[in-house]
Motif scaffolding. Structure first.
Motif, mmCIF file in Angstrom:
data_model
loop_
_atom_site.group_PDB
_atom_site.id
_atom_site.type_symbol
_atom_site.label_atom_id
_atom_site.label_comp_id
_atom_site.label_asym_id
_atom_site.label_seq_id
_atom_site.Cartn_x
_atom_site.Cartn_y
_atom_site.Cartn_z
ATOM 1 N N PRO A 1 -22.895 -21.295 43.400
ATOM 2 C CA PRO A 1 -21.759 -20.397 43.672
ATOM 3 C C PRO A 1 -20.584 -20.763 42.765
ATOM 4 O O PRO A 1 -20.556 -21.846 42.163
ATOM 5 C CB PRO A 1 -21.420 -20.672 45.140
ATOM 6 N N CYS A 2 -19.607 -19.879 42.686
ATOM 7 C CA CYS A 2 -18.426 -20.153 41.877
ATOM 8 C C CYS A 2 -17.617 -21.287 42.510
ATOM 9 O O CYS A 2 -17.787 -21.617 43.694
ATOM 10 C CB CYS A 2 -17.579 -18.902 41.712
ATOM 11 N N VAL A 3 -16.726 -21.877 41.732
ATOM 12 C CA VAL A 3 -15.949 -23.028 42.191
ATOM 13 C C VAL A 3 -15.114 -22.670 43.416
ATOM 14 O O VAL A 3 -15.022 -23.455 44.379
ATOM 15 C CB VAL A 3 -15.062 -23.566 41.054
ATOM 16 N N GLU A 4 -14.488 -21.498 43.416
ATOM 17 C CA GLU A 4 -13.657 -21.106 44.550
ATOM 18 C C GLU A 4 -14.464 -21.014 45.832
ATOM 19 O O GLU A 4 -13.976 -21.353 46.913
ATOM 20 C CB GLU A 4 -12.944 -19.786 44.257
ATOM 21 N N SER A 5 -15.706 -20.571 45.744
ATOM 22 C CA SER A 5 -16.551 -20.531 46.935
ATOM 23 C C SER A 5 -16.930 -21.933 47.384
ATOM 24 O O SER A 5 -16.933 -22.231 48.582
ATOM 25 C CB SER A 5 -17.809 -19.700 46.664
ATOM 26 N N LEU A 6 -17.258 -22.813 46.448
ATOM 27 C CA LEU A 6 -17.591 -24.190 46.805
ATOM 28 C C LEU A 6 -16.462 -24.844 47.589
ATOM 29 O O LEU A 6 -16.697 -25.583 48.554
ATOM 30 C CB LEU A 6 -17.891 -25.005 45.552
ATOM 31 N N LYS A 7 -15.236 -24.554 47.197
ATOM 32 C CA LYS A 7 -14.077 -25.159 47.860
ATOM 33 C C LYS A 7 -13.931 -24.692 49.304
ATOM 34 O O LYS A 7 -13.273 -25.370 50.103
ATOM 35 C CB LYS A 7 -12.811 -24.829 47.080
ATOM 36 N N LYS A 8 -14.543 -23.564 49.652
ATOM 37 C CA LYS A 8 -14.415 -23.039 51.011
ATOM 38 C C LYS A 8 -15.334 -23.743 51.997
ATOM 39 O O LYS A 8 -15.098 -23.680 53.205
ATOM 40 C CB LYS A 8 -14.708 -21.539 51.018
ATOM 41 N N PHE A 9 -16.404 -24.407 51.519
ATOM 42 C CA PHE A 9 -17.329 -25.019 52.472
ATOM 43 C C PHE A 9 -17.643 -26.483 52.190
ATOM 44 O O PHE A 9 -18.398 -27.104 52.947
ATOM 45 C CB PHE A 9 -18.626 -24.198 52.581
ATOM 46 N N LEU A 10 -17.075 -27.045 51.123
ATOM 47 C CA LEU A 10 -17.266 -28.465 50.825
ATOM 48 C C LEU A 10 -15.915 -29.174 50.776
ATOM 49 O O LEU A 10 -14.913 -28.581 50.350
ATOM 50 C CB LEU A 10 -17.984 -28.643 49.487
ATOM 51 N N SER A 11 -15.902 -30.421 51.176
ATOM 52 C CA SER A 11 -14.677 -31.218 51.099
ATOM 53 C C SER A 11 -14.273 -31.414 49.644
ATOM 54 O O SER A 11 -15.129 -31.413 48.746
ATOM 55 C CB SER A 11 -14.894 -32.582 51.763
ATOM 56 N N PRO A 12 -12.980 -31.609 49.382
ATOM 57 C CA PRO A 12 -12.503 -31.702 47.989
ATOM 58 C C PRO A 12 -13.217 -32.766 47.155
ATOM 59 O O PRO A 12 -13.423 -32.575 45.950
ATOM 60 C CB PRO A 12 -11.015 -32.027 48.157
ATOM 61 N N ASP A 13 -13.603 -33.882 47.764
ATOM 62 C CA ASP A 13 -14.261 -34.943 47.005
ATOM 63 C C ASP A 13 -15.781 -34.825 47.020
ATOM 64 O O ASP A 13 -16.487 -35.761 46.649
ATOM 65 C CB ASP A 13 -13.841 -36.322 47.532
ATOM 66 N N HIS A 14 -16.288 -33.640 47.433
ATOM 67 C CA HIS A 14 -17.737 -33.418 47.454
ATOM 68 C C HIS A 14 -18.135 -32.171 46.668
ATOM 69 O O HIS A 14 -19.225 -31.641 46.882
ATOM 70 C CB HIS A 14 -18.221 -33.277 48.904
ATOM 71 N N LEU A 15 -17.298 -31.727 45.762
ATOM 72 C CA LEU A 15 -17.563 -30.464 45.072
ATOM 73 C C LEU A 15 -18.624 -30.591 43.989
ATOM 74 O O LEU A 15 -19.353 -29.630 43.723
ATOM 75 C CB LEU A 15 -16.262 -29.916 44.471
ATOM 76 N N PHE A 16 -18.698 -31.750 43.348
ATOM 77 C CA PHE A 16 -19.680 -31.921 42.264
ATOM 78 C C PHE A 16 -21.009 -32.362 42.868
ATOM 79 O O PHE A 16 -21.052 -33.284 43.688
ATOM 80 C CB PHE A 16 -19.195 -32.952 41.251
ATOM 81 N N PRO A 17 -22.107 -31.732 42.493
ATOM 82 C CA PRO A 17 -23.387 -32.030 43.145
ATOM 83 C C PRO A 17 -23.903 -33.432 42.842
ATOM 84 O O PRO A 17 -23.928 -33.872 41.697
ATOM 85 C CB PRO A 17 -24.336 -30.970 42.578
ATOM 86 N N LYS A 18 -24.315 -34.109 43.912
ATOM 87 C CA LYS A 18 -24.985 -35.396 43.806
ATOM 88 C C LYS A 18 -26.210 -35.359 44.711
ATOM 89 O O LYS A 18 -26.169 -34.812 45.809
ATOM 90 C CB LYS A 18 -24.049 -36.530 44.232
ATOM 91 N N THR A 19 -27.281 -35.949 44.250
ATOM 92 C CA THR A 19 -28.559 -35.817 44.964
ATOM 93 C C THR A 19 -28.560 -36.525 46.308
ATOM 94 O O THR A 19 -29.421 -36.244 47.145
ATOM 95 C CB THR A 19 -29.707 -36.356 44.108
ATOM 96 N N ASP A 20 -27.613 -37.456 46.532
ATOM 97 C CA ASP A 20 -27.579 -38.168 47.810
ATOM 98 C C ASP A 20 -26.347 -37.825 48.646
ATOM 99 O O ASP A 20 -26.049 -38.490 49.627
ATOM 100 C CB ASP A 20 -27.632 -39.680 47.581
ATOM 101 N N ASP A 21 -25.623 -36.775 48.258
ATOM 102 C CA ASP A 21 -24.412 -36.374 48.972
ATOM 103 C C ASP A 21 -24.807 -35.561 50.202
ATOM 104 O O ASP A 21 -25.368 -34.469 50.076
ATOM 105 C CB ASP A 21 -23.532 -35.536 48.044
ATOM 106 N N PRO A 22 -24.534 -36.059 51.420
ATOM 107 C CA PRO A 22 -24.977 -35.335 52.619
ATOM 108 C C PRO A 22 -24.369 -33.942 52.763
ATOM 109 O O PRO A 22 -25.025 -33.035 53.286
ATOM 110 C CB PRO A 22 -24.557 -36.256 53.768
ATOM 111 N N GLU A 23 -23.119 -33.750 52.314
ATOM 112 C CA GLU A 23 -22.538 -32.407 52.397
ATOM 113 C C GLU A 23 -23.309 -31.443 51.498
ATOM 114 O O GLU A 23 -23.629 -30.315 51.898
ATOM 115 C CB GLU A 23 -21.059 -32.434 51.999
ATOM 116 N N TYR A 24 -23.573 -31.888 50.265
ATOM 117 C CA TYR A 24 -24.327 -31.025 49.355
ATOM 118 C C TYR A 24 -25.732 -30.790 49.878
ATOM 119 O O TYR A 24 -26.274 -29.679 49.788
ATOM 120 C CB TYR A 24 -24.370 -31.642 47.950
#
Length: 761
Positions: A519-542
């Motif tokens: 999704p676009c960055v603005e959409s990511l900001k609506k459902f992920l915490s600010p420090d979880h926006l960049f994808p990581k394979t072990d990030d529970p939010e992602y």
């Protein structure tokens, strides 16, 4: 007459942590989890890790309560309480007395309350929704059954499979009164079943059959008749006939009919139908609905021959139809919420030029408003029964419940002209290959081979039935060879989108295939915490928002983040470290991939007869294969797909012997002719030009262009249709591509298509 019960509802429950008994306002239709959020009991289930915290609520029972005054009934009338959709297990009480049990989310439940609901005084209605997880404990699962990792609670229950967690949806089990609740005054004389269908359709003549059942309080079946009126614009057909029994059939013909067609092939003409039940010349009951005069047939073979011969194609009014469409997942993960999303989502299908919608078997059966829209817009509907990715129970009780469900759903939806096909399930034949224990062949599945087939034949005998999607023979499962199925789900390794799996697929028809896009960055900001926006394979939010329940990095769907990053790296050589550039790269990969999948099928028409890609829009905020995110922000793929699903399309094939073949596909019912040209998108250098002529509904070759696969080059393809120039593009060369070069080309493509760049980021 109906009295809708939509106001004054409350929801009572025991809080699973505090033990406190609580009562909060309830929305009907709605979902208990959404009610909890509106009341401030739980945080937004769509943000961050919040959905994982709903696990404790899966074991809670909820009771809906409201009051109402019942209407006065006429002599001979019944008063019925109708729950159009209750998710899933529970009971209904009126004034403290038990009316009955609930056990199926997918069908309506009716209770006779004549004499039990007092007129003129307040009646107390209570609907208990039990924990679906706890309710499933009573079933003893046998080892011959199988389902996905998080779905065993739902194996025996008739509840939407995706609510337990799926690779395209969150685990939000929830429940509630997800469709309307009303009182209905049922007259003594009424039509109880009406089926109107077309057995032959041409411009000159249509042949139709009317099948009916009715109830009456009359002691003698004398003096009965019926009047059928069908209107379309100024056209009017009327037939009046005698009736001697409460059920029967009549066949008739209509000269010079207005035929129902799909988008791009003509008008989806609809007839307003009025069927009156007459007794001694007086009208005692009326049924009104809309229908279309058309025939739809599925011409298929069970498998492909060793030489690759076989068939899977739809015929509309006797003519082969090339299908281009997509898969429908529920518009909202919490059923009952945001009903307006259904029409808005369908508008995306129409804007994309889809002529078929496949209703996937892990969701729900949509209501009349869904099918009405498809009727009006000329979009066929492939309807799965609600079974997906499992080896379902085979016991008599489960078979009985499935047959009752199918009978109710078929009778409800069968008069819609958009309904093209009943399909027994999604990927249950393939599940025989995944279950990992013993031999379980598709033919042994009595649910799809016997029970559902019988229900379709009994209640909708003129509509085709496909036992599974994809349908596999026992020999295909024995050999592990799904490639000899004429209809396939093309997922495979999800590697290079022009790799052998996709480019050389043997499918005549693909009913699933797709590719990741962020999704676009603005959409990511609506459902992920600010420090979880960049994808990581072990990030529970992602992980949770890439469909892995509870954010478990070792879970079966945790691979999807790495897959997304691998697809970007494979296409562009590295993964950008800037979020906005990563999003642009991911969307570019998805856009090029799905564009290629569609063109690959159109390029080989009629060797290939259709493609239903996955999918248009998400049911909650996530990273997925959808081309529109939950917030209705369109990804780049949306614009590319809309462009390559237009009726007339110029395409370049893949390099072979130093050349790329040019082909033009015409999906129009009449011939197309005009000029075409091919040039370098950025420099304008002309590479080829000429004129084309293409017959109706066919694909024709226009020669070949000499190329070198070692050179990256973006080609602009332009062609004329009725004096208007259209355009598309073709990206030449092996991966990896230079991302900056690609984005420069992307901007030029969008400019040619008159799409603002902001709309594709």
């Amino acid at each position: 007459m109906r009295q809708v019960l939509e106001r004054g509802w409350t929801l009572t429950f025991t809080h699973p942590e505090s033990g406190e008994t609580m009562t909060i306002p309830a929305q009907v239709p709605g979902n208990v989890i959404a009610d909890l959020h509106r009341a401030g009991v739980v945080p937004d289930p769509y943000f961050g890790l919040n959905s994982a915290g709903l696990r404790i609520w899966e074991f809670v029972d909820f009771e809906y309560r409201t009051g109402f005054r019942a209407p006065e009934t006429e002599p001979g009338e019944r008063l019925e309480l109708v729950l159009e959709g209750a998710d899933t297990v529970g009971e209904v009480r009126l004034n403290g007395d038990l009316l009955g049990e609930l056990d199926n989310m997918f069908i309506e439940h009716r209770f006779d309350v004549t004499g039990r609901a007092a007129a003129g005084t307040e009646n107390r209605l209570a609907v208990l929704i039990r924990s679906a997880v706890n309710a499933a404990r009573k079933f003893h699962r046998t080892p011959d059954t199988f389902t996905l990792a998080y779905n065993y609670e739902g194996l025996y229950l008739r509840k939407a499979g995706h609510t337990y967690g799926w690779d395209i949806a969150p685990r939000i089990v929830g429940g509630g009164l997800w469709r309307g609740v009303f009182l209905e005054q049922v007259p003594a004389d009424r039509w109880t079943g009406v089926l109107l269908y077309t057995t032959h359709a041409s411009k000159q003549l249509a042949k139709l059959v009317l099948d009916w059942n009715f109830e009456t309080a009359a002691e003698r079946l004398t003096g009965f008749g019926a009047r059928l009126v069908m209107k379309h614009g100024e056209s009017r057909f009327e037939k009046q006939f005698r009736i001697d029994f409460t059920s029967g059939r009549t066949a008739f013909e209509i000269a010079d009919p207005h035929l129902w067609n799909v988008r791009g092939h003509g008008d989806p003409a609809l007839y307003d139908v009025t069927l009156e039940l007459l007794h001694d010349g007086e009208t005692v009951a009326v049924r009104r609905f809309r229908t279309g005069i058309r025939t739809v047939r599925l011409d298929r073979t069970e498998s492909l021959s060793p030489g690759g011969d076989g068939e899977f194609r739809f015929l509309l009014n006797g003519e082969p139809l090339f299908v281009h469409g997509s898969n429908w997942v529920p518009a909202e993960a919490m059923h009952g919420e945001a009903r307006d999303r259904i029409r808005r989502d369908l508008e995306l299908f129409a804007d994309l030029g889809c002529n078929m919608v496949r209703c996937w078997g892990g969701g729900v059966y949509e209501d009349h408003d869904f099918f009405d829209y498809c009727d009006e817009r000329g979009m066929l509907v492939w309807q799965d029964f609600m079974l997906a990715c499992q080896l379902p129970p085979q016991d008599d009780d489960f078979a009985r419940r499935i047959e009752a469900e199918a009978t109710a759903v078929i009778r409800k939806l069968r008069n819609h002209p958009s309904l093209a096909l009943w399909c027994g399930d999604n990927e249950c034949d393939e599940a025989a290959l995944w279950s990992g224990g013993g031999e379980r062949f598709p033919s042994a599945n009595r649910i799809t081979r016997e029970v559902l087939k019988r229900a379709v034949l009994a209640n909708d005998p003129d509509r085709d039935y496909l036992p599974s999607s994809p349908y596999l023979t026992d020999s295909a499962v024995r050999l592990g060879n799904t490639g000899n199925a004429p209809e396939q789900h093309l997922w495979g390794p999800r590697d290079e989108y022009k790799g052998d799996f996709y480019r050389l697929n043997t499918a005549r028809f693909a009913s699933e295939t797709g590719y990741h896009g962020m999704p676009c960055v603005e959409s990511l900001k609506k459902f992920l915490s600010p420090d979880h926006l960049f994808p990581k394979t072990d990030d529970p939010e992602y992980l949770i928002h890439a469909a892995q329940p509870y954010g478990d990095p070792s879970g079966p769907y945790a691979y999807r983040i790495k897959l997304l990053l691998d697809q970007v790296e494979n296409t562009f050589g590295s993964v950008p470290r800037e979020l906005d550039k990563l999003v642009a790269a991911s969307q570019a990969v998805q856009a090029e991939a799905v564009k290629f999948f569609i063109e690959n099928f159109r390029f080989r028409k009629w060797n290939k007869t259709g493609i239903l890609w996955w999918n248009v829009i998400d049911c909650w905020p996530q990273i997925s294969d959808a081309v529109v995110d939950y917030y209705y922000e369109k990804k780049l793929a949306y614009y590319y797909i809309r462009n390559v699903q237009q009726p007339v399309l110029l395409m370049m094939g893949e390099p072979a012997s130093w050349h790329c073949e040019l082909r033009l596909d015409n999906n129009l019912p009449g011939p197309a002719a005009g000029r075409y040209r091919v040039s370098d998108l950025l420099t304008g250098e002309e590479i080829a030009a000429g004129r084309y002529e293409c017959g109706a509904n066919c694909c024709t070759g226009l020669g070949a262009i000499r190329v070198s696969s070692g050179k990256h080059r973006m080609h602009l393809l332009e062609w004329e249709v009725n004096g208007e120039w259209k355009c598309s593009h073709y990206l030449l060369g092996h991966t990896p591509y230079d991302l900056d070069y690609y984005l420069k080309c992307r901007d030029a493509i969008l400019s040619k298509l008159n799409i603002p760049l902001a709309g594709a980021e």
